[in-house]
Scaffold this motif. Structure first.
Motif, PDB file in Angstrom:
ATOM      1  N   GLN A   1       0.859  -1.177   0.000  1.00  0.00           N
ATOM      2  CA  GLN A   1       0.000   0.000   0.000  1.00  0.00           C
ATOM      3  C   GLN A   1       0.893   1.224   0.000  1.00  0.00           C
ATOM      4  N   LEU A   2       0.397   2.275  -0.621  1.00  0.00           N
ATOM      5  CA  LEU A   2       1.127   3.526  -0.687  1.00  0.00           C
ATOM      6  C   LEU A   2       0.523   4.511   0.290  1.00  0.00           C
ATOM      7  N   GLU A   3       1.371   5.141   1.089  1.00  0.00           N
ATOM      8  CA  GLU A   3       0.908   6.195   1.991  1.00  0.00           C
ATOM      9  C   GLU A   3       1.013   7.514   1.233  1.00  0.00           C
ATOM     10  N   VAL A   4      -0.137   8.195   1.093  1.00  0.00           N
ATOM     11  CA  VAL A   4      -0.180   9.433   0.316  1.00  0.00           C
ATOM     12  C   VAL A   4      -0.941  10.505   1.092  1.00  0.00           C
ATOM     13  N   PRO A   5      -0.654  11.772   0.817  1.00  0.00           N
ATOM     14  CA  PRO A   5      -1.486  12.832   1.390  1.00  0.00           C
ATOM     15  C   PRO A   5      -2.895  12.737   0.795  1.00  0.00           C
ATOM     16  N   PRO A   6      -3.931  13.020   1.566  1.00  0.00           N
ATOM     17  CA  PRO A   6      -5.307  12.870   1.065  1.00  0.00           C
ATOM     18  C   PRO A   6      -5.586  13.671  -0.208  1.00  0.00           C
ATOM     19  N   ASP A   7      -4.894  14.770  -0.419  1.00  0.00           N
ATOM     20  CA  ASP A   7      -5.133  15.594  -1.604  1.00  0.00           C
ATOM     21  C   ASP A   7      -4.698  14.903  -2.895  1.00  0.00           C
ATOM     22  N   PHE A   8      -3.810  13.921  -2.803  1.00  0.00           N
ATOM     23  CA  PHE A   8      -3.262  13.293  -3.997  1.00  0.00           C
ATOM     24  C   PHE A   8      -3.770  11.872  -4.246  1.00  0.00           C
ATOM     25  N   VAL A   9      -4.771  11.428  -3.526  1.00  0.00           N
ATOM     26  CA  VAL A   9      -5.260  10.051  -3.676  1.00  0.00           C
ATOM     27  C   VAL A   9      -5.726   9.808  -5.102  1.00  0.00           C
ATOM     28  N   ALA A  10      -6.523  10.697  -5.644  1.00  0.00           N
ATOM     29  CA  ALA A  10      -7.061  10.496  -6.997  1.00  0.00           C
ATOM     30  C   ALA A  10      -5.935  10.464  -8.033  1.00  0.00           C
ATOM     31  N   GLU A  11      -4.943  11.329  -7.877  1.00  0.00           N
ATOM     32  CA  GLU A  11      -3.828  11.361  -8.829  1.00  0.00           C
ATOM     33  C   GLU A  11      -3.011  10.074  -8.769  1.00  0.00           C
ATOM     34  N   VAL A  12      -2.766   9.572  -7.564  1.00  0.00           N
ATOM     35  CA  VAL A  12      -1.988   8.333  -7.419  1.00  0.00           C
ATOM     36  C   VAL A  12      -2.797   7.146  -7.926  1.00  0.00           C
ATOM     37  N   GLU A  13      -4.095   7.134  -7.667  1.00  0.00           N
ATOM     38  CA  GLU A  13      -4.962   6.059  -8.196  1.00  0.00           C
ATOM     39  C   GLU A  13      -4.895   6.033  -9.720  1.00  0.00           C
ATOM     40  N   ALA A  14      -4.835   7.203 -10.340  1.00  0.00           N
ATOM     41  CA  ALA A  14      -4.831   7.291 -11.800  1.00  0.00           C
ATOM     42  C   ALA A  14      -3.552   6.719 -12.403  1.00  0.00           C
ATOM     43  N   ILE A  15      -2.434   6.759 -11.671  1.00  0.00           N
ATOM     44  CA  ILE A  15      -1.170   6.254 -12.222  1.00  0.00           C
ATOM     45  C   ILE A  15      -0.762   4.897 -11.635  1.00  0.00           C
ATOM     46  N   LYS A  16      -1.704   4.208 -11.005  1.00  0.00           N
ATOM     47  CA  LYS A  16      -1.385   2.879 -10.446  1.00  0.00           C
ATOM     48  C   LYS A  16      -0.824   1.911 -11.481  1.00  0.00           C
ATOM     49  N   PRO A  17      -1.326   1.889 -12.719  1.00  0.00           N
ATOM     50  CA  PRO A  17      -0.723   0.962 -13.696  1.00  0.00           C
ATOM     51  C   PRO A  17       0.768   1.235 -13.932  1.00  0.00           C
ATOM     52  N   ARG A  18       1.165   2.493 -13.928  1.00  0.00           N
ATOM     53  CA  ARG A  18       2.588   2.822 -14.090  1.00  0.00           C
ATOM     54  C   ARG A  18       3.391   2.346 -12.879  1.00  0.00           C
ATOM     55  N   ILE A  19       2.823   2.529 -11.692  1.00  0.00           N
ATOM     56  CA  ILE A  19       3.511   2.111 -10.467  1.00  0.00           C
ATOM     57  C   ILE A  19       3.695   0.597 -10.450  1.00  0.00           C
ATOM     58  N   VAL A  20       2.653  -0.136 -10.819  1.00  0.00           N
ATOM     59  CA  VAL A  20       2.736  -1.602 -10.857  1.00  0.00           C
ATOM     60  C   VAL A  20       3.770  -2.034 -11.891  1.00  0.00           C
ATOM     61  N   ASP A  21       3.817  -1.338 -13.021  1.00  0.00           N
ATOM     62  CA  ASP A  21       4.793  -1.669 -14.056  1.00  0.00           C
ATOM     63  C   ASP A  21       6.220  -1.470 -13.544  1.00  0.00           C
ATOM     64  N   VAL A  22       6.464  -0.372 -12.851  1.00  0.00           N
ATOM     65  CA  VAL A  22       7.802  -0.112 -12.316  1.00  0.00           C
ATOM     66  C   VAL A  22       8.186  -1.181 -11.289  1.00  0.00           C
ATOM     67  N   LEU A  23       7.255  -1.536 -10.416  1.00  0.00           N
ATOM     68  CA  LEU A  23       7.536  -2.560  -9.399  1.00  0.00           C
ATOM     69  C   LEU A  23       7.796  -3.914 -10.044  1.00  0.00           C
ATOM     70  N   ASN A  24       6.981  -4.258 -11.039  1.00  0.00           N
ATOM     71  CA  ASN A  24       7.140  -5.537 -11.731  1.00  0.00           C
ATOM     72  C   ASN A  24       8.509  -5.620 -12.388  1.00  0.00           C
ATOM     73  N   GLY A  25       8.896  -4.569 -13.085  1.00  0.00           N
ATOM     74  CA  GLY A  25      10.200  -4.567 -13.755  1.00  0.00           C
ATOM     75  C   GLY A  25      11.353  -4.654 -12.769  1.00  0.00           C
ATOM     76  N   TYR A  26      11.253  -3.926 -11.680  1.00  0.00           N
ATOM     77  CA  TYR A  26      12.331  -3.939 -10.690  1.00  0.00           C
ATOM     78  C   TYR A  26      12.440  -5.305 -10.012  1.00  0.00           C
ATOM     79  N   LEU A  27      11.317  -5.861  -9.580  1.00  0.00           N
ATOM     80  CA  LEU A  27      11.356  -7.135  -8.853  1.00  0.00           C
ATOM     81  C   LEU A  27      11.805  -8.286  -9.751  1.00  0.00           C
ATOM     82  N   ARG A  28      11.523  -8.227 -11.052  1.00  0.00           N
ATOM     83  CA  ARG A  28      12.001  -9.268 -11.968  1.00  0.00           C
ATOM     84  C   ARG A  28      13.518  -9.197 -12.130  1.00  0.00           C
ATOM     85  N   ALA A  29      14.083  -8.006 -12.021  1.00  0.00           N
ATOM     86  CA  ALA A  29      15.523  -7.834 -12.216  1.00  0.00           C
ATOM     87  C   ALA A  29      16.343  -8.208 -10.984  1.00  0.00           C
ATOM     88  N   VAL A  30      15.716  -8.298  -9.831  1.00  0.00           N
ATOM     89  CA  VAL A  30      16.440  -8.612  -8.595  1.00  0.00           C
ATOM     90  C   VAL A  30      16.803 -10.094  -8.577  1.00  0.00           C
TER      91      VAL A  30
END
Length: 163
Positions: A92-121
């Motif tokens: 889970q990501l801890e975010v300021p309440p003002d940015f929840v909608a913005e972070v929700e909108a870019i969740k696919p990018r965040i998952v992509d970054v995590l997936n790529g990083y964890l595969r490389a480890v």
């Protein structure tokens, strides 16, 4: 010269007095009781009872407003030497309440970054007991780059299972 045999009879050894042992035991009990009383009255060893109760009423500042954005669990196939291993990861990501909608909108990018990083480890790095702290810091930094500074405060790892 002839030796004369000793005519005196040997005396049996005297029994030791238990008076010293009894005095020592009484003094030890008195010392223990006095020490207990001194600590209870607050003379030594810490604050008095009034001070201890005063500490129970410490003013606590309120937490800053926070919100959490859950990420979908990831199952990552790890390449290895002939073995098929998987990593199950949830966070889970801890975010300021003002940015929840913005972070929700870019969740696919965040998952992509995590997936790529964890595969490389490397698998050996994942098995290291201290690895989770390093991995968490690396993943948080990548998420903050994708989301933009100030939008994500922290990454909370909810599940990290290697099988």
């Amino acid at each position: 010269m002839s030796e004369e045999p000793e005519t005196e009879a040997e005396e049996p050894p005297k029994k030791k007095s238990k008076k010293g042992l009894l005095v020592g035991l009484v003094l030890a009990l008195l010392g223990a009781g006095g020490g207990f009383a001194a600590v209870q009255m607050g003379l030594i060893g810490g604050p008095a009872e009034e001070e201890a109760h005063a500490e129970d009423h410490i003013e606590v500042s309120p937490l800053p407003p926070i919100a959490f954005v859950p990420l979908d669990p990831l199952i990552i196939s790890l390449s290895g030497q002939g073995s098929s291993r998987h990593l199950r990861f949830a966070a889970q990501l801890e975010v300021p309440p003002d940015f929840v909608a913005e972070v929700e909108a870019i969740k696919p990018r965040i998952v992509d970054v995590l997936n790529g990083y964890l595969r490389a480890v490397e698998t050996a790095d994942l098995e290291d007991p201290g690895a989770l702290i390093r991995l968490r810091a690396q993943m948080l930094r990548r998420i903050q780059v994708v989301a933009g500074e100030g939008r994500v405060r922290d990454l909370l790892i909810m599940e990290f299972v290697l099988n």
